[in-house]
Design a protein around this motif. Sequence first.
Motif, PDB file in Angstrom:
ATOM      1  N   ARG A  98     -16.546  -4.199  -2.505  1.00 13.82           N
ATOM      2  CA  ARG A  98     -16.522  -5.251  -1.497  1.00 13.82           C
ATOM      3  C   ARG A  98     -15.597  -4.843  -0.356  1.00 13.82           C
ATOM      4  N   PRO A  99     -16.103  -4.796   0.873  1.00 13.20           N
ATOM      5  CA  PRO A  99     -15.281  -4.277   1.982  1.00 13.20           C
ATOM      6  C   PRO A  99     -13.966  -5.008   2.163  1.00 13.20           C
ATOM      7  N   GLU A 100     -13.965  -6.329   1.999  1.00 13.89           N
ATOM      8  CA  GLU A 100     -12.731  -7.092   2.200  1.00 13.89           C
ATOM      9  C   GLU A 100     -11.675  -6.738   1.160  1.00 13.89           C
ATOM     10  N   ILE A 101     -12.117  -6.351  -0.047  1.00 15.61           N
ATOM     11  CA  ILE A 101     -11.166  -5.915  -1.079  1.00 15.61           C
ATOM     12  C   ILE A 101     -10.591  -4.549  -0.711  1.00 15.61           C
ATOM     13  N   GLN A 102     -11.405  -3.699  -0.117  1.00 17.84           N
ATOM     14  CA  GLN A 102     -10.910  -2.408   0.342  1.00 17.84           C
ATOM     15  C   GLN A 102      -9.848  -2.602   1.426  1.00 17.84           C
ATOM     16  N   SER A 103     -10.094  -3.502   2.374  1.00 26.14           N
ATOM     17  CA  SER A 103      -9.090  -3.785   3.401  1.00 26.14           C
ATOM     18  C   SER A 103      -7.810  -4.317   2.766  1.00 26.14           C
ATOM     19  N   PHE A 104      -7.955  -5.195   1.779  1.00 22.44           N
ATOM     20  CA  PHE A 104      -6.800  -5.787   1.105  1.00 22.44           C
ATOM     21  C   PHE A 104      -5.962  -4.719   0.406  1.00 22.44           C
ATOM     22  N   LEU A 105      -6.591  -3.907  -0.434  1.00 19.12           N
ATOM     23  CA  LEU A 105      -5.843  -2.963  -1.260  1.00 19.12           C
ATOM     24  C   LEU A 105      -5.304  -1.785  -0.459  1.00 19.12           C
ATOM     25  N   ILE A 106      -6.080  -1.288   0.486  1.00 23.43           N
ATOM     26  CA  ILE A 106      -5.590  -0.152   1.279  1.00 23.43           C
ATOM     27  C   ILE A 106      -4.487  -0.595   2.213  1.00 23.43           C
ATOM     28  N   SER A 107      -4.643  -1.770   2.826  1.00 22.02           N
ATOM     29  CA  SER A 107      -3.570  -2.227   3.711  1.00 22.02           C
ATOM     30  C   SER A 107      -2.304  -2.548   2.918  1.00 22.02           C
ATOM     31  N   ALA A 108      -2.458  -2.971   1.644  1.00 21.75           N
ATOM     32  CA  ALA A 108      -1.270  -3.196   0.816  1.00 21.75           C
ATOM     33  C   ALA A 108      -0.531  -1.891   0.570  1.00 21.75           C
ATOM     34  N   ALA A 109      -1.267  -0.821   0.270  1.00 16.40           N
ATOM     35  CA  ALA A 109      -0.615   0.483   0.098  1.00 16.40           C
ATOM     36  C   ALA A 109       0.076   0.913   1.388  1.00 16.40           C
ATOM     37  N   MET A 110      -0.627   0.770   2.514  1.00 16.53           N
ATOM     38  CA  MET A 110      -0.048   1.176   3.788  1.00 16.53           C
ATOM     39  C   MET A 110       1.151   0.315   4.158  1.00 16.53           C
ATOM     40  N   PHE A 111       1.146  -0.940   3.726  1.00 16.47           N
ATOM     41  CA  PHE A 111       2.272  -1.841   3.977  1.00 16.47           C
ATOM     42  C   PHE A 111       3.564  -1.262   3.423  1.00 16.47           C
ATOM     43  N   TRP A 112       3.513  -0.742   2.191  1.00 13.56           N
ATOM     44  CA  TRP A 112       4.744  -0.216   1.586  1.00 13.56           C
ATOM     45  C   TRP A 112       5.186   1.078   2.253  1.00 13.56           C
ATOM     46  N   PHE A 113       4.245   1.858   2.763  1.00 10.97           N
ATOM     47  CA  PHE A 113       4.627   3.051   3.512  1.00 10.97           C
ATOM     48  C   PHE A 113       5.190   2.686   4.887  1.00 10.97           C
ATOM     49  N   ARG A 114       4.500   1.826   5.602  1.00  6.38           N
ATOM     50  CA  ARG A 114       4.881   1.514   6.982  1.00  6.38           C
ATOM     51  C   ARG A 114       6.113   0.623   7.054  1.00  6.38           C
ATOM     52  N   GLU A 115       6.097  -0.448   6.271  1.00  6.21           N
ATOM     53  CA  GLU A 115       7.121  -1.474   6.429  1.00  6.21           C
ATOM     54  C   GLU A 115       8.347  -1.237   5.555  1.00  6.21           C
ATOM     55  N   PHE A 116       8.200  -0.534   4.431  1.00  7.21           N
ATOM     56  CA  PHE A 116       9.322  -0.325   3.510  1.00  7.21           C
ATOM     57  C   PHE A 116       9.732   1.145   3.391  1.00  7.21           C
ATOM     58  N   HIS A 117       9.009   2.032   4.045  1.00  2.00           N
ATOM     59  CA  HIS A 117       9.363   3.452   4.100  1.00  2.00           C
ATOM     60  C   HIS A 117       9.353   4.134   2.732  1.00  2.00           C
ATOM     61  N   VAL A 118       8.591   3.620   1.764  1.00  2.16           N
ATOM     62  CA  VAL A 118       8.531   4.344   0.498  1.00  2.16           C
ATOM     63  C   VAL A 118       7.891   5.701   0.744  1.00  2.16           C
ATOM     64  N   ASP A 119       8.242   6.664  -0.085  1.00  3.22           N
ATOM     65  CA  ASP A 119       7.785   8.043   0.095  1.00  3.22           C
ATOM     66  C   ASP A 119       6.546   8.366  -0.731  1.00  3.22           C
ATOM     67  N   GLY A 120       6.243   7.524  -1.697  1.00  2.00           N
ATOM     68  CA  GLY A 120       5.089   7.805  -2.537  1.00  2.00           C
ATOM     69  C   GLY A 120       4.704   6.611  -3.379  1.00  2.00           C
ATOM     70  N   LEU A 121       3.464   6.612  -3.829  1.00  2.00           N
ATOM     71  CA  LEU A 121       2.959   5.609  -4.757  1.00  2.00           C
ATOM     72  C   LEU A 121       2.404   6.312  -5.984  1.00  2.00           C
ATOM     73  N   ARG A 122       2.718   5.767  -7.136  1.00  2.00           N
ATOM     74  CA  ARG A 122       2.099   6.215  -8.376  1.00  2.00           C
ATOM     75  C   ARG A 122       1.025   5.193  -8.711  1.00  2.00           C
TER      76      ARG A 122
END
Length: 645
Positions: free
Chosen positions: A293-317
């Motif tokens: 579902r495209p809206e779920i893709q936007s939700f989950l990918i933007s959530a991952a990008m949120f932690w990179f962009r807004e919290f500066h994490v270096d990686g996700l497991r």
Amino acid sequence: MDFLSKDDFDLDKYLFHQGNHYRAYEFMGAHPGPEGEMRFITWAPKADHVQLACDANDYTGRGMDFERLGDDGLWIFRSGELSIGDTYKYRIHFDGTSHLKSDPYGFYHEKRPATASIIHADEFEFTDDAWLKRRSCSNVYRSPISIYEMHLGTWMKHPVTRTGGLTDDELTDLAHYSYRETAEALIPYLREMEYTHVEFLPLTEYPFDLSWGYQVTGYFSATSRYGDPEGLKFLINELHRAEIGVIMDYVPAHFCRDDHGLRLFDGTPTYEHPDSRIADKRQWGTLTFDYGRPEIQSFLISAAMFWFREFHVDGLRIDAVHSMIDLNFENHEPHEKIYNSDGTEVNKAGVSFLKKLNAAVFDYDESLLMMAEDSSDTPMVTSPVDAGGLGFNFKWDLGWMHDRLSYMDKDFSHRDYFHNRMTFSLAYKYNENYVLPLSHDEVVHGKKSIVGKMYGDQWQQFAQARLLYGSQMSEPGKQLLFMGQEIGMYHEWKDKEQVDWHLLDYPYHRALKKYVQSLNRLYRFNPEFYRADYDPEGFRWLVVDDKVHSVFSYARRAGAAFKVCILNYRPDVYHDFKIPVPSPGTYREVFNSDSTEFSGSGVTNPGRHFSFDEHHIRENQHIKVTVAPLAFQVFEIENNPDGGI
């Protein structure tokens, strides 16, 4: 994050419904407007009606009605009655009933057991530019990565003496270190122990403490157990200023069934897969996302990008990848099986989502870490998407972990029968970019601690823990160790109590901590152990088939420099033992886990060891050394053999 005006939604709607809005959190959720009003946008495609429920209307939703934003399930509401710090939920009406839901895009939530979202905006300013610049110029494959995995709530706790009249949650919260307190205690410890990275079990919001964060309700929200989002940003910022990278567990594999969360968000399967056979994660009691579902893709990918962009994490497991890509992850009986129209059992939507996620992450920043926790034998997990792979840059080698632990709980006299368990992982070592994990999963639920898994008496158990950690450090691949195992906890992770720090009052435990510190230092300052982890030229077997003695030896190389590693998995001392070496010269022992400073027996190799010009096993030179019992030893060739002893 900028407020979007009433006229700025066409592109956002288009990207969101196409599954390509990788900053959807700037569009969705609660945001302050330019004139003091608050704007709320949510997605509930099958809802008949949506209202904002808050203190102003006693959470009834009365008088705060959303309007449709387009024809594809988006709803919008603006109000001048709410401000930063207010709590809210969405009242979703469907088929004559209504239910209250937390904001899937909420930036902050009430501390459990309360479940409302909190309107939040912070002004934290990062000061980690130097770290980010160094990271952007780094090559993650050729850099040292030694990870300390930890659960923030049970790493260290405050003593609690006042207990009368308090609930279990309140007692737990009194004991918790806040994000800021954690920074004060954790950073000196990680620096002392020479770790390069810390990995936190999930810090997104979740309702049940004993899920450890793996059953998420707030994908854009730092859990309020330990403070506010600014507190977590402070912790990450200070870790970076101390030159320590930050990895966070991220869980797009499934979500919890709690009523205030994502389940049946608009009264129907919205975030979860509509086929209950695919949606239901029976063993975890959770639900699988509808990855197609495209809206779920936007939700989950933007959530991952949120932690990179807004919290500066270096990686996700990424947790439980196997469950995302296998339609029959839990279906073992013939009548349970699910097949695609072509007869395959691959969750094609899950595979496509992971490729899309990784492509988006690395398009943003190639220096980030995307680590797959994958128990399947799916090939090309760490190959680029454009080469046909899943696109991760690292994968946990769970086979390495299982083989090592299943070998080291065996009686010494029986280990010859299991010799190949110690060599098998090297046969597929270069199929993927591996991390060698000794994680929380291996020291919980009756599996025993690392020391507890080792065969033998107390001395032998600690000697073998040192040996295991030596093999982990010296074999190709990055490394991860869960908290408490560096001090030799006897108990497995208790997930309600802190690490048994009192054990450091005892010699064996102090010595093991010093050993792990020394091992990390050896690793970080000797590129032979990390520079060529994913290049076959970086590893060469020297002794591989010695079942009689249970001795292994290999060389690790970085360019012309190399180290010779010897590992003895029996409690016997072998004198004048021949070890092949790659080059003629004079060798010195530079590290030995059997040193008395690590509580070993003190069987070491002082002085110089000249190579013999005589073929042995697979090399034209060899040295004769004393092989210590249950030990990890490292030798290096002298650069100046005439410089004296």
